[in-house]
Scaffold this motif. Structure first.
Motif, PDB file in Angstrom:
ATOM      1  N   HIS A 145       1.351 -17.126  22.760  1.00  0.00           N
ATOM      2  CA  HIS A 145      -0.016 -16.831  23.175  1.00  0.00           C
ATOM      3  C   HIS A 145      -0.844 -18.082  23.464  1.00  0.00           C
ATOM      4  N   GLY A 146      -2.112 -17.859  23.831  1.00  0.00           N
ATOM      5  CA  GLY A 146      -3.050 -18.920  24.133  1.00  0.00           C
ATOM      6  C   GLY A 146      -3.747 -19.466  22.903  1.00  0.00           C
ATOM      7  N   LEU A 147      -4.670 -20.393  23.116  1.00  0.00           N
ATOM      8  CA  LEU A 147      -5.236 -21.245  22.078  1.00  0.00           C
ATOM      9  C   LEU A 147      -5.783 -20.493  20.872  1.00  0.00           C
ATOM     10  N   THR A 148      -6.594 -19.470  21.078  1.00  0.00           N
ATOM     11  CA  THR A 148      -7.229 -18.770  19.960  1.00  0.00           C
ATOM     12  C   THR A 148      -6.713 -17.355  19.792  1.00  0.00           C
ATOM     13  N   ARG A 149      -5.617 -17.042  20.431  1.00  0.00           N
ATOM     14  CA  ARG A 149      -5.129 -15.664  20.438  1.00  0.00           C
ATOM     15  C   ARG A 149      -4.017 -15.473  19.399  1.00  0.00           C
ATOM     16  N   THR A 150      -3.305 -14.357  19.462  1.00  0.00           N
ATOM     17  CA  THR A 150      -2.195 -14.080  18.546  1.00  0.00           C
ATOM     18  C   THR A 150      -1.040 -13.444  19.314  1.00  0.00           C
ATOM     19  N   GLY A 151       0.079 -13.288  18.614  1.00  0.00           N
ATOM     20  CA  GLY A 151       1.241 -12.667  19.231  1.00  0.00           C
ATOM     21  C   GLY A 151       1.024 -11.224  19.638  1.00  0.00           C
ATOM     22  N   ARG A 152       0.006 -10.574  19.110  1.00  0.00           N
ATOM     23  CA  ARG A 152      -0.256  -9.185  19.461  1.00  0.00           C
ATOM     24  C   ARG A 152      -0.819  -9.040  20.873  1.00  0.00           C
ATOM     25  N   VAL A 184      -1.425 -29.631  17.245  1.00  0.00           N
ATOM     26  CA  VAL A 184      -1.116 -30.212  18.549  1.00  0.00           C
ATOM     27  C   VAL A 184       0.226 -29.662  19.022  1.00  0.00           C
ATOM     28  N   VAL A 185       0.460 -29.795  20.325  1.00  0.00           N
ATOM     29  CA  VAL A 185       1.652 -29.205  20.933  1.00  0.00           C
ATOM     30  C   VAL A 185       2.955 -29.684  20.289  1.00  0.00           C
ATOM     31  N   PRO A 186       3.143 -30.975  19.973  1.00  0.00           N
ATOM     32  CA  PRO A 186       4.412 -31.368  19.345  1.00  0.00           C
ATOM     33  C   PRO A 186       4.713 -30.610  18.054  1.00  0.00           C
ATOM     34  N   GLN A 187       3.691 -30.321  17.243  1.00  0.00           N
ATOM     35  CA  GLN A 187       3.913 -29.536  16.026  1.00  0.00           C
ATOM     36  C   GLN A 187       4.309 -28.111  16.377  1.00  0.00           C
ATOM     37  N   TYR A 188       3.636 -27.541  17.367  1.00  0.00           N
ATOM     38  CA  TYR A 188       3.959 -26.171  17.773  1.00  0.00           C
ATOM     39  C   TYR A 188       5.380 -26.084  18.320  1.00  0.00           C
ATOM     40  N   VAL A 189       5.799 -27.111  19.065  1.00  0.00           N
ATOM     41  CA  VAL A 189       7.170 -27.148  19.581  1.00  0.00           C
ATOM     42  C   VAL A 189       8.164 -27.188  18.425  1.00  0.00           C
ATOM     43  N   ALA A 190       7.895 -28.019  17.425  1.00  0.00           N
ATOM     44  CA  ALA A 190       8.782 -28.106  16.263  1.00  0.00           C
ATOM     45  C   ALA A 190       8.891 -26.754  15.565  1.00  0.00           C
ATOM     46  N   ASP A 191       7.762 -26.052  15.443  1.00  0.00           N
ATOM     47  CA  ASP A 191       7.781 -24.729  14.810  1.00  0.00           C
ATOM     48  C   ASP A 191       8.626 -23.748  15.616  1.00  0.00           C
ATOM     49  N   SER A 227     -13.035 -27.920  29.101  1.00  0.00           N
ATOM     50  CA  SER A 227     -14.337 -28.145  28.472  1.00  0.00           C
ATOM     51  C   SER A 227     -15.027 -26.824  28.165  1.00  0.00           C
ATOM     52  N   ARG A 228     -14.878 -25.857  29.056  1.00  0.00           N
ATOM     53  CA  ARG A 228     -15.471 -24.534  28.809  1.00  0.00           C
ATOM     54  C   ARG A 228     -14.885 -23.912  27.551  1.00  0.00           C
ATOM     55  N   ILE A 229     -13.573 -23.994  27.388  1.00  0.00           N
ATOM     56  CA  ILE A 229     -12.921 -23.417  26.214  1.00  0.00           C
ATOM     57  C   ILE A 229     -13.349 -24.153  24.951  1.00  0.00           C
ATOM     58  N   ALA A 230     -13.465 -25.477  25.048  1.00  0.00           N
ATOM     59  CA  ALA A 230     -13.822 -26.294  23.881  1.00  0.00           C
ATOM     60  C   ALA A 230     -15.199 -25.943  23.340  1.00  0.00           C
ATOM     61  N   ARG A 262     -10.566 -25.326  12.542  1.00  0.00           N
ATOM     62  CA  ARG A 262     -10.209 -26.743  12.693  1.00  0.00           C
ATOM     63  C   ARG A 262      -9.252 -26.998  13.853  1.00  0.00           C
ATOM     64  N   ILE A 263      -8.728 -25.928  14.485  1.00  0.00           N
ATOM     65  CA  ILE A 263      -7.895 -26.162  15.667  1.00  0.00           C
ATOM     66  C   ILE A 263      -8.712 -26.832  16.768  1.00  0.00           C
ATOM     67  N   ALA A 264     -10.041 -26.735  16.667  1.00  0.00           N
ATOM     68  CA  ALA A 264     -10.907 -27.346  17.676  1.00  0.00           C
ATOM     69  C   ALA A 264     -10.959 -28.859  17.560  1.00  0.00           C
ATOM     70  N   GLU A 265     -10.622 -29.407  16.386  1.00  0.00           N
ATOM     71  CA  GLU A 265     -10.785 -30.843  16.163  1.00  0.00           C
ATOM     72  C   GLU A 265      -9.896 -31.693  17.069  1.00  0.00           C
ATOM     73  N   PRO A 266      -8.572 -31.517  17.060  1.00  0.00           N
ATOM     74  CA  PRO A 266      -7.762 -32.312  17.993  1.00  0.00           C
ATOM     75  C   PRO A 266      -8.000 -31.915  19.445  1.00  0.00           C
ATOM     76  N   PHE A 267      -8.357 -30.652  19.668  1.00  0.00           N
ATOM     77  CA  PHE A 267      -8.638 -30.177  21.017  1.00  0.00           C
ATOM     78  C   PHE A 267      -9.846 -30.912  21.584  1.00  0.00           C
ATOM     79  N   ALA A 268     -10.877 -31.112  20.757  1.00  0.00           N
ATOM     80  CA  ALA A 268     -12.101 -31.784  21.208  1.00  0.00           C
ATOM     81  C   ALA A 268     -11.881 -33.263  21.479  1.00  0.00           C
ATOM     82  N   ASP A 269     -10.841 -33.838  20.890  1.00  0.00           N
ATOM     83  CA  ASP A 269     -10.558 -35.262  21.075  1.00  0.00           C
ATOM     84  C   ASP A 269      -9.857 -35.569  22.394  1.00  0.00           C
ATOM     85  N   GLN A 270      -9.525 -34.506  23.152  1.00  0.00           N
ATOM     86  CA  GLN A 270      -8.787 -34.717  24.392  1.00  0.00           C
ATOM     87  C   GLN A 270      -9.747 -35.117  25.512  1.00  0.00           C
TER      88      GLN A 270
END
Length: 316
Positions: free
Chosen positions: A47-54, A90-97, A170-173, A229-237
């Protein structure tokens, strides 16, 4: 182990968990599973940034007769644990998962559907596989079976690509980390409708479904069902960082040697029409499907959005 699956049973998914690890410790990732758990033909839907598998319920119901459909709640969202250190969102962690989950599933054939962030994770996984293949010692020389490798089959990228619009990000952030709560579920639905106009037209029941798994009732309030807190690394981009990462994503995308189905909301502010055309030019395995009347991102809740994806995945 005796399977609890009943053939033809596709109305509701099963919930399971897999233990993953980050540099700060361990966490459980939840995943929703449809279809026969003994089926080694797996479709992983992310799924997308704030969504779920449902988000993939309707698509999964259509494909559960053909695949073991697995839809994880990426860590920090839905039924999954929150990370100890927010810097690891961040994406590398999600890839590892995802590699951990794939090892649990042990598919013979693995196809992928990724919406927005889920598509970035898919490209990150492909890039990791390609880099590993270049750097790894020859398996035969190590006495390892050469056929025990993982490769992605068909890939659906839903309104995402290697080149991203900074304005769309930026809109999503602006709303991701907003600590907001509501007194009623109806107010939460109105909020999701307001920040998700890009999803296109849905009836009231549709907006309620799109809200049900991303807001959670806590005490007397409805709160976001993800770690703010998922917004924290996202905002640093910054724009410079995003541009620098594009070369890595393009290399991963260009390395895909299997069929790619690009789904784009025709009014998307994240995947521009020009970027989609460049994706067609830079990988001959790609084809493009535009969804009219939708921005970021198509929700795969209606037949006109679901049927082209099903046709792509099932065609020989």
């Amino acid at each position: 182990m005796t399977s609890m699956y009943t053939p033809g049973e596709t109305l509701e998914p099963r919930l399971d968990y897999v233990m993953c690890a980050s540099p700060a410790g361990t966490h459980r990732m939840a995943y929703w599973e449809w279809g026969d758990p003994e089926n080694d033909r797996v479709l992983l839907c992310v799924h997308g940034l704030t969504r779920t598998g449902r988000d993939f319920d309707d698509l999964a119901r259509q494909l559960a007769k053909h695949y073991r459909v697995v839809c994880p709640d990426v860590v920090g969202r839905g039924k999954s644990d929150w990370l100890i250190n927010a810097a690891n969102y961040v994406v590398p962690q999600y890839v590892a998962d995802m590699f951990t989950l794939i090892a649990r599933l042990n598919p013979k054939k693995l196809d992928w559907v990724g919406t927005s962030m889920g598509g970035l994770i898919g490209m990150g996984l492909v890039g990791t596989l390609a880099m590993s293949a270049m750097l790894r010692p020859d398996r035969g020389s190590l006495g390892l079976p050469a056929d025990q490798t993982l490769s992605l089959g068909k890939i659906v990228l839903n309104d995402i690509g290697p080149q991203l619009s900074f304005a769309g990000l930026s809109r999503i952030a602006e709303y991701v980390g907003e600590p907001i709560q509501f007194d009623t579920f109806e107010q939460a639905v109105d909020y999701v409708r307001s920040v998700s106009a890009g999803f296109g037209s849905h009836d009231q029941a549709g907006w309620e479904d799109l809200t049900r798994h991303v807001f959670n009732q806590k005490d007397d309030h409805w709160v976001k069902h993800y770690d703010l807190r998922i917004a924290e690394p996202f905002a640093d981009q910054s724009e410079a960082i995003i541009q620098a990462s594009e070369s890595v994503l393009w290399a991963a995308y260009e390395s895909i040697a299997s069929p790619i189905f690009l789904v784009r909301g025709q009014e998307s502010d994240l995947l521009t029409a020009e970027a989609a055309q460049e994706m067609l030019a830079r990988n001959r395995h790609a084809r493009l499907h535009n969804v009219p009347g939708v921005g970021h991102a198509p929700t795969f809740r209606s037949h006109d959005q679901i049927d082209p994806v099903v046709e792509f995945l099932l065609e020989k």
